[in-house]
Structures are given as C-alpha cells and as structure tokens.
Design an enzyme around this catalytic site. Structure first.
Site, PDB file in Angstrom:
ATOM      1  N   PRO A  11       0.792  -1.224   0.000  1.00 37.12           N
ATOM      2  CA  PRO A  11       0.000   0.000   0.000  1.00 37.12           C
ATOM      3  C   PRO A  11       0.829   1.281   0.000  1.00 37.12           C
ATOM      4  O   PRO A  11       1.843   1.387   0.699  1.00 37.12           O
ATOM      5  CB  PRO A  11      -0.801  -0.099   1.306  1.00 37.12           C
ATOM      6  CG  PRO A  11      -0.922  -1.559   1.543  1.00 37.12           C
ATOM      7  CD  PRO A  11       0.350  -2.174   1.032  1.00 37.12           C
ATOM      8  N   ASN A  12       0.347   2.216  -0.792  1.00 36.44           N
ATOM      9  CA  ASN A  12       0.845   3.597  -0.887  1.00 36.44           C
ATOM     10  C   ASN A  12       2.148   3.735  -1.670  1.00 36.44           C
ATOM     11  O   ASN A  12       2.582   4.856  -1.948  1.00 36.44           O
ATOM     12  CB  ASN A  12       0.995   4.235   0.513  1.00 36.44           C
ATOM     13  CG  ASN A  12      -0.326   4.280   1.247  1.00 36.44           C
ATOM     14  OD1 ASN A  12      -1.286   4.841   0.731  1.00 36.44           O
ATOM     15  ND2 ASN A  12      -0.406   3.664   2.417  1.00 36.44           N
ATOM     16  N   ARG A  19       4.710  11.149  -2.237  1.00 39.95           N
ATOM     17  CA  ARG A  19       4.307  11.259  -0.826  1.00 39.95           C
ATOM     18  C   ARG A  19       5.540  11.374   0.066  1.00 39.95           C
ATOM     19  O   ARG A  19       6.521  10.654  -0.125  1.00 39.95           O
ATOM     20  CB  ARG A  19       3.440  10.060  -0.416  1.00 39.95           C
ATOM     21  CG  ARG A  19       4.206   8.886   0.062  1.00 39.95           C
ATOM     22  CD  ARG A  19       3.414   7.874   0.840  1.00 39.95           C
ATOM     23  NE  ARG A  19       4.150   6.631   0.751  1.00 39.95           N
ATOM     24  CZ  ARG A  19       4.148   5.687   1.670  1.00 39.95           C
ATOM     25  NH1 ARG A  19       3.406   5.808   2.734  1.00 39.95           N
ATOM     26  NH2 ARG A  19       4.867   4.602   1.532  1.00 39.95           N
ATOM     27  N   TYR A  24      10.677   9.249   1.884  1.00 39.29           N
ATOM     28  CA  TYR A  24      10.765   8.194   0.868  1.00 39.29           C
ATOM     29  C   TYR A  24      11.517   8.608  -0.397  1.00 39.29           C
ATOM     30  O   TYR A  24      11.711   7.780  -1.284  1.00 39.29           O
ATOM     31  CB  TYR A  24       9.352   7.717   0.499  1.00 39.29           C
ATOM     32  CG  TYR A  24       8.613   7.114   1.680  1.00 39.29           C
ATOM     33  CD1 TYR A  24       8.992   5.876   2.209  1.00 39.29           C
ATOM     34  CD2 TYR A  24       7.555   7.783   2.298  1.00 39.29           C
ATOM     35  CE1 TYR A  24       8.335   5.328   3.303  1.00 39.29           C
ATOM     36  CE2 TYR A  24       6.891   7.245   3.391  1.00 39.29           C
ATOM     37  CZ  TYR A  24       7.282   6.018   3.885  1.00 39.29           C
ATOM     38  OH  TYR A  24       6.639   5.469   4.961  1.00 39.29           O
ATOM     39  N   ASN A  74       8.564  -5.088  -0.565  1.00 42.19           N
ATOM     40  CA  ASN A  74       8.350  -3.978   0.357  1.00 42.19           C
ATOM     41  C   ASN A  74       6.850  -3.967   0.637  1.00 42.19           C
ATOM     42  O   ASN A  74       6.073  -3.445  -0.165  1.00 42.19           O
ATOM     43  CB  ASN A  74       8.792  -2.641  -0.244  1.00 42.19           C
ATOM     44  CG  ASN A  74       8.597  -1.508   0.741  1.00 42.19           C
ATOM     45  OD1 ASN A  74       7.936  -1.672   1.775  1.00 42.19           O
ATOM     46  ND2 ASN A  74       9.158  -0.350   0.439  1.00 42.19           N
ATOM     47  N   ALA A  77       2.838  -0.708   4.783  1.00 39.72           N
ATOM     48  CA  ALA A  77       2.284  -0.847   6.133  1.00 39.72           C
ATOM     49  C   ALA A  77       1.895  -2.291   6.470  1.00 39.72           C
ATOM     50  O   ALA A  77       1.798  -2.648   7.651  1.00 39.72           O
ATOM     51  CB  ALA A  77       1.080   0.071   6.291  1.00 39.72           C
ATOM     52  N   GLU A  98      13.318  -8.684   2.190  1.00 37.99           N
ATOM     53  CA  GLU A  98      12.404  -7.624   2.626  1.00 37.99           C
ATOM     54  C   GLU A  98      13.130  -6.278   2.528  1.00 37.99           C
ATOM     55  O   GLU A  98      14.269  -6.161   2.992  1.00 37.99           O
ATOM     56  CB  GLU A  98      12.006  -7.912   4.078  1.00 37.99           C
ATOM     57  CG  GLU A  98      11.150  -6.867   4.738  1.00 37.99           C
ATOM     58  CD  GLU A  98      10.872  -7.234   6.214  1.00 37.99           C
ATOM     59  OE1 GLU A  98      11.257  -8.358   6.653  1.00 37.99           O
ATOM     60  OE2 GLU A  98      10.303  -6.395   6.923  1.00 37.99           O
ATOM     61  N   HIS A 100      12.793  -1.984   3.046  1.00 38.50           N
ATOM     62  CA  HIS A 100      12.125  -0.748   3.449  1.00 38.50           C
ATOM     63  C   HIS A 100      12.991   0.412   3.009  1.00 38.50           C
ATOM     64  O   HIS A 100      14.201   0.417   3.264  1.00 38.50           O
ATOM     65  CB  HIS A 100      11.916  -0.704   4.967  1.00 38.50           C
ATOM     66  CG  HIS A 100      11.171  -1.902   5.451  1.00 38.50           C
ATOM     67  ND1 HIS A 100       9.846  -2.086   5.191  1.00 38.50           N
ATOM     68  CD2 HIS A 100      11.599  -3.008   6.100  1.00 38.50           C
ATOM     69  CE1 HIS A 100       9.473  -3.257   5.684  1.00 38.50           C
ATOM     70  NE2 HIS A 100      10.523  -3.839   6.230  1.00 38.50           N
ATOM     71  N   ARG A 107      11.940   5.258  13.315  1.00 40.27           N
ATOM     72  CA  ARG A 107      10.631   5.909  13.212  1.00 40.27           C
ATOM     73  C   ARG A 107       9.723   5.452  14.377  1.00 40.27           C
ATOM     74  O   ARG A 107      10.200   4.959  15.387  1.00 40.27           O
ATOM     75  CB  ARG A 107      10.043   5.601  11.832  1.00 40.27           C
ATOM     76  CG  ARG A 107      10.942   6.142  10.697  1.00 40.27           C
ATOM     77  CD  ARG A 107      10.372   5.867   9.334  1.00 40.27           C
ATOM     78  NE  ARG A 107       9.093   6.556   9.139  1.00 40.27           N
ATOM     79  CZ  ARG A 107       8.272   6.301   8.102  1.00 40.27           C
ATOM     80  NH1 ARG A 107       8.617   5.390   7.185  1.00 40.27           N
ATOM     81  NH2 ARG A 107       7.131   6.956   7.987  1.00 40.27           N
TER      82      ARG A 107
HETATM   83  C1  DHK Z   1       6.882   1.962   3.549  1.00 40.19           C
HETATM   84  C2  DHK Z   1       5.680   2.213   4.119  1.00 40.19           C
HETATM   85  O1  DHK Z   1       4.624   2.543   3.377  1.00 40.19           O
HETATM   86  C3  DHK Z   1       5.503   2.197   5.588  1.00 40.19           C
HETATM   87  O2  DHK Z   1       4.209   1.808   5.969  1.00 40.19           O
HETATM   88  C4  DHK Z   1       6.538   1.344   6.284  1.00 40.19           C
HETATM   89  C5  DHK Z   1       8.037   1.448   4.329  1.00 40.19           C
HETATM   90  C6  DHK Z   1       7.925   1.699   5.801  1.00 40.19           C
HETATM   91  C7  DHK Z   1       9.352   1.889   3.702  1.00 40.19           C
HETATM   92  O3  DHK Z   1      10.200   2.479   4.382  1.00 40.19           O
HETATM   93  O4  DHK Z   1       9.562   1.604   2.529  1.00 40.19           O
HETATM   94  O5  DHK Z   1       6.435   1.522   7.677  1.00 40.19           O
END
Ligand code: DHK
Length: 144
Positions: A11-12, A19, A24, A74, A77, A98, A100, A107
C-alpha cells in the site's frame, strides 16, 4: 531458462516520489525498476508489481510459487500488520528479501515490528531505493 524475480510493493508505494519525499525520496517505482534492471544477472528477469490491496499481494505471492525464483518485497504498512502476507511467504519456498526505503527502526515504535521478517532471508532498511537494487543483487547471487 529465464529466472524471474518478483518485486512486490504494498500500500501507498504507488505514490513513491510524491508522498513524504523527505522520508521516501523523489524517485518513483519506475526509477526503482530501471535501476534494478541494470543489475540483473544474465538469464534473469524481473516483474515489478504494486497493490494497495492485501489480498492482491497474497495472490501474487501464491503465483510466485510457480513463476518466481525469488521475491523482493516492500509490504509497506502490511509489514507491521499482515499475518496473511507472512503465511503466504511461508508457502513460498525460494529466497525472500524484505526492503524498506526508510529506516523503520528510527521511526514510530509500531514500525519496529515486522511480521515479514519472521520469513525473510534478508532485510534491508534505510538505504532509500538503493535497497531494492541491493536486494536484486543478493537474489542474483543466491540464484547464481
Ligand atoms: C513503507 C511504508 O509505506 C511504511 O508503511 C513502512 C516502508 C515503511 C518503507 O520504508 O519503505 O512503515
């Protein structure tokens, strides 16, 4: 025969580059794919996928059982919430890395726990999108 690496994004991550760029970065998933393709070993290909839906991520992991030699994931959330993604990965018998983008350990405390880490063969956090590239390199080494 070509070995395919699945790069799964939760997600996202479709908003990567837009964002919270201070967390990020400004690069997009298309940039991630381009950089990862540059380090692919001969005889290896990749599929970049993203969904905001937990069930879709689970379905892609099931598909990977037949179609992928390894997974970079990745989960966004879902990292911190999804037993379903963990269970699906436990049914995948090849390497899982994995990733991130941010350093989740720096965080909020709810980001410090990962269900996926219970299964992952490697975990990368805080390298920005270079983490994906490192993960693809590692899979290519393992698959070598
Ligand atoms: C990306 C997200 O969307 C968060 O919900 C994770 C992760 C961290 C990232 O750092 O890529 O907590």
């Amino acid at each position: 025969m070509t070995q395919t690496i699945y790069i799964l994004n939760g997600p996202n991550l479709n908003l990567l580059g837009k964002r919270q760029p201070e967390i990020y970065g400004r690069e997009t998933l298309a940039d991630v794919e381009r950089l990862c393709r540059e380090v692919l070993a001969d005889g290896t290909d990749l599929r970049m996928m993203q969904s905001n839906w937990e069930g879709q991520i689970v379905d892609w992991i099931h598909e990977a059982r037949e179609a992928a030699a390894g997974i970079v994931i990745n989960p966004g959330a879902l990292t911190h919430t999804s037993v379903a993604v963990l269970d699906a990965l436990n049914a995948f018998e090849r390497p899982v890395i994995e990733v991130h983008i941010s350093n989740v350990h720096k965080r909020e405390s709810f980001r410090h726990h990962s269900y996926v880490s219970l299964r992952a063969d490697g975990v990368i956090a805080g390298l920005g999108i270079e983490g994906y590239v490192a993960a693809v390199r590692r899979l290519c080494t393992l698959l070598g």
